[in-house]
Scaffold this motif. Structure first.
Motif, short mmCIF file in Angstrom:
data_model
loop_
_atom_site.label_atom_id
_atom_site.label_comp_id
_atom_site.label_asym_id
_atom_site.label_seq_id
_atom_site.Cartn_x
_atom_site.Cartn_y
_atom_site.Cartn_z
N LEU A 215 7.28 -2.98 10.36
CA LEU A 215 6.12 -2.12 10.15
C LEU A 215 4.97 -2.54 11.08
N THR B 149 8.08 3.98 7.92
CA THR B 149 8.50 3.30 6.69
C THR B 149 10.02 3.38 6.52
N TRP C 139 3.79 7.49 9.23
CA TRP C 139 4.05 6.61 8.09
C TRP C 139 5.40 6.90 7.45
N ARG D 125 -0.40 11.54 11.42
CA ARG D 125 -0.59 10.38 10.54
C ARG D 125 0.52 10.30 9.48
#
Length: 126
Positions: free
Chosen positions: A117, A85, A81, A77
């Motif tokens: 994204l 990002t 991200w 996770r």
């Protein structure tokens, strides 16, 4: 006869080029996580070989290690991200470089970031 052969060869080269572009584009839009892992592993292998002057076998091993590390990181996770990002921001900056003025630059930067994204989220869900 020779001009016909040249024309056929040219059509074949154009077809191969379009096929390659379609395959890379499909990989980019359909499986962006795999695309990043392959792209960054190839870049790291080239840097290891060309700039660091390492043996080709070591450069290949470095590229493979980067590929598997990125795939492992993006399966978590936090890693997803972080990498998603950073890469979305890099793509958005690249898109905004083609803007004609400052207002368009910021608009494209924001829309590009959100769009990239969303591509990452789509790839994670599939």
């Amino acid at each position: 006869m020779l001009s016909w052969l040249f024309a056929e060869g040219l059509l074949l080269a154009i077809g191969v080029a379009f096929g390659l572009i379609a395959a890379v584009g499909g990989l980019f839009f359909g499986h962006i996580i795999l695309f990043y892992s392959i792209l960054l592993s190839v870049i790291s292998g080239i840097i290891a070989y060309r700039m660091l002057h390492l043996h080709g076998a070591f450069a290949l091993l470095i590229g493979l290690a980067v590929f598997f590390l990125l795939m492992l990181l993006q399966s978590t996770r936090a890693g997803f991200w972080i990498i998603g990002t950073i890469m979305s921001l890099l793509w958005a900056v690249l898109f905004s470089l083609f803007a004609p003025d400052r207002i368009w630059q910021y608009t494209i930067l924001g829309l590009g970031f959100v769009g990239m994204l969303l591509l990452h989220l789509k790839a994670r869900d599939s």
